[in-house]
Design an enzyme around this catalytic site. Structure first.
Site, mmCIF file in Angstrom:
data_model
loop_
_atom_site.group_PDB
_atom_site.id
_atom_site.type_symbol
_atom_site.label_atom_id
_atom_site.label_comp_id
_atom_site.label_asym_id
_atom_site.label_seq_id
_atom_site.Cartn_x
_atom_site.Cartn_y
_atom_site.Cartn_z
ATOM 1 N N CYS A 1 -10.434 -9.945 21.602
ATOM 2 C CA CYS A 1 -9.512 -9.321 20.467
ATOM 3 C C CYS A 1 -8.596 -8.603 21.137
ATOM 4 C CB CYS A 1 -10.437 -8.296 19.687
ATOM 5 S SG CYS A 1 -11.286 -7.024 20.637
ATOM 6 N N CYS B 1 0.896 -1.287 -0.068
ATOM 7 C CA CYS B 1 -0.005 -0.040 -0.021
ATOM 8 C C CYS B 1 0.950 1.058 -0.065
ATOM 9 C CB CYS B 1 -0.846 0.135 1.158
ATOM 10 S SG CYS B 1 -1.848 1.532 1.451
ATOM 11 N N ASP C 1 -17.841 -13.109 24.589
ATOM 12 C CA ASP C 1 -17.104 -12.203 23.718
ATOM 13 C C ASP C 1 -17.028 -10.758 23.996
ATOM 14 O OD1 ASP C 1 -15.330 -11.330 21.264
ATOM 15 O OD2 ASP C 1 -17.120 -12.047 19.811
ATOM 16 N N TYR D 1 -23.618 -11.350 27.392
ATOM 17 C CA TYR D 1 -23.644 -10.186 26.447
ATOM 18 C C TYR D 1 -23.491 -10.589 24.945
ATOM 19 C CZ TYR D 1 -20.745 -9.277 30.742
ATOM 20 O OH TYR D 1 -20.354 -9.402 31.861
ATOM 21 N N GLU E 1 -28.358 -10.173 27.197
ATOM 22 C CA GLU E 1 -27.997 -8.721 26.809
ATOM 23 C C GLU E 1 -28.839 -7.663 27.441
ATOM 24 O OE1 GLU E 1 -26.471 -5.982 25.236
ATOM 25 O OE2 GLU E 1 -25.595 -7.785 24.450
ATOM 26 N N CYS F 1 -0.975 6.571 6.849
ATOM 27 C CA CYS F 1 -2.196 6.553 7.602
ATOM 28 C C CYS F 1 -2.005 5.494 8.821
ATOM 29 C CB CYS F 1 -3.428 5.904 6.790
ATOM 30 S SG CYS F 1 -3.822 4.174 6.693
ATOM 31 N N CYS G 1 -8.112 1.150 -0.054
ATOM 32 C CA CYS G 1 -7.555 0.562 1.234
ATOM 33 C C CYS G 1 -7.322 -0.932 0.837
ATOM 34 C CB CYS G 1 -8.467 0.890 2.242
ATOM 35 S SG CYS G 1 -8.115 0.006 3.750
ATOM 36 N N CYS H 1 -2.290 -0.176 8.693
ATOM 37 C CA CYS H 1 -1.717 -1.285 8.641
ATOM 38 C C CYS H 1 -0.231 -1.389 8.933
ATOM 39 C CB CYS H 1 -1.892 -1.990 7.010
ATOM 40 S SG CYS H 1 -3.625 -2.069 6.865
#
Length: 433
Positions: free
Chosen positions: A390, A71, A363, A296, A317, A76, A156, A79
């Site tokens: 994550c 790229c 999660d 959740y 939830e 930016c 992108c 990445c």
């Protein structure tokens, strides 16, 4: 060592933030974009008490794993690994996850090799492009790292081709008057449908553009204007107006159709998402007579995915709109062994603490579990916990708290959800001691 001094160094390791590690006078220096074993000339740009930061001035001996950047818009900052061979990215992430969890949780945890992506480019299904007018020019693209300056770009490499096509069309069709009313443009693309959300102050100039957009792109079934007059960095406002179509699109996951409102959470890499959930199901070793909790549960993606493997799933939830969305998704897929409850997790845990829960899936957002959230899970006493995360750091912290409360982490499976970036997803299997 002082600021602006220059050194010739050899990189001894890489960290998880995309920087190489060198040592000068027994002090650690972090150098962005440097790979292990590379020799280069660096300049010191910042000196702290116990470490420093440098930048590459001249790459003297590049790594065999360094490639020509895929790229051109490197500034930016989105990445970090566009100049790194993809196979080596997987090796790096695998090594880093083993070191992290063995050092900070337990040496006995089995940390598996990172699952790579078969499509590491053009994979993202969601983008948020900031919009500004500066010196009479429209700027659209991504924020420069650590700033509010926009790096304009035409494409992108990690956004889907459909998103890139819509974005490019908008770049050439938005007027300065329209751009002045905008803060961001949000685009989400599923397998068969796409959605565009204009985010800003005044919607009065966007109806004609909306009609043209829908005529140009047959897959666009939802165009909205989201009103945001806030003075902070929060992207989405509360109120919105449908300009064309409806306020949701249909996505697919594990054979189920998912109705996605533009505010709904959904994994950004749909191909790897299915691999992630399938691996989570395998680690959970689900059985047809078992009861599961999806804590959740959001719009119900995980609960619906596991429903075909077990006797019953309950999704919990607190956000009513998400529960309504989950129930619509359940009906959409004719699933009868799955219920969604709109309730505070703590209340639910105390009401159901004597239920026999076999497996609990969770999660959480990037910040991980709260202390109360972990207490709620321990109160429910599931036999097994599948924790999808994550954020490796918050996962480490939470695994240690679970261990103190009678749950031992046995296996961690890293999954490369965020190819060409430093991000990584992990699945942890915890078993009651």
């Amino acid at each position: 060592m002082k600021k602006n001094e220059e050194y010739i160094v050899t990189c001894i390791d890489e960290n998880r933030m995309g920087s190489g590690i060198v040592k000068i006078e027994n002090q650690v220096v972090f150098v962005p974009d440097l790979l292990k074993d590379e020799v280069c000339k660096i300049k010191i740009v910042k000196v702290k008490k116990n470490y420093a930061f440098g930048i590459i001035l001249d790459l003297i001996q590049p790594s065999n794993y360094r490639i020509k950047p895929l790229c051109p818009y490197k500034t930016c900052g989105g990445c970090q690994y566009m100049n790194v061979d993809y196979a080596y990215q997987i090796e790096m992430k695998s090594r880093q996850m083993k070191e992290l969890f063995h050092r900070n949780v337990k040496e006995e945890i089995q940390v598996l090799h990172t699952i790579e992506s078969i499509n590491p480019l053009y994979y993202r299904n969601k983008a948020q492009f900031p919009v500004q007018v500066k010196d009479g020019q429209i700027l659209m693209g991504f924020y420069r790292k650590h700033s509010n300056d926009i790096v304009s770009c035409n494409e992108c490499k990690i956004q889907s081709k459909e998103i890139n096509n819509i974005y490019q069309w908008l770049q050439s069709h938005i007027s300065i008057q329209q751009a002045k009313e905008l803060r961001h443009i949000f685009i989400r693309a599923s397998k068969n449908e796409s959605q565009v959300v204009f985010i800003g102050r005044d919607d009065s100039k966007f109806q004609k553009l909306s009609n043209q957009l829908m005529d140009t792109f047959p897959k666009v079934t939802s165009i909205l204007f989201n009103f945001n007059n806030r003075k902070d960095n929060v992207i989405l406002g509360e109120e919105y107006k449908i300009l064309s179509g409806r306020d949701f699109i249909i996505e697919e996951c594990m054979g189920n159709k998912i109705q996605l409102h533009f505010k709904s959470f959904f994994q950004v890499n749909p191909i790897q998402m299915e691999i992630l959930y399938q691996k989570a199901i395998e680690l959970a070793n689900l059985k047809k007579d078992e009861r599961c909790i999806d804590l959740y549960s959001g719009t119900g993606t995980i609960a619906l995915a596991i429903s075909k493997y077990v006797k019953h799933v309950t999704g919990v939830e607190i956000v009513k709109e998400a529960v309504d969305n989950a129930n619509k998704n359940k009906e959409l897929n004719h699933i009868t062994n799955c219920d969604f409850i709109c309730q505070d997790a703590t209340e639910f845990a105390h009401e159901h603490k004597n239920d026999n829960i076999d497996v609990l899936f969770v999660d959480p957002p990037r910040k991980g579990m709260t202390k109360q959230g972990i207490e709620d899970i321990v109160t429910l006493k599931p036999n097994r916990i599948v924790y999808i995360s994550c954020n490796p750091d918050s996962l480490c912290r939470d695994l240690n708290v679970f261990d103190q409360n009678g749950y031992e982490c046995q296996i961690i499976q890293p999954v490369d959800m965020f190819c060409y970036t430093t991000g990584i997803e992990n699945i942890a299997l915890l078993v009651k001691k």
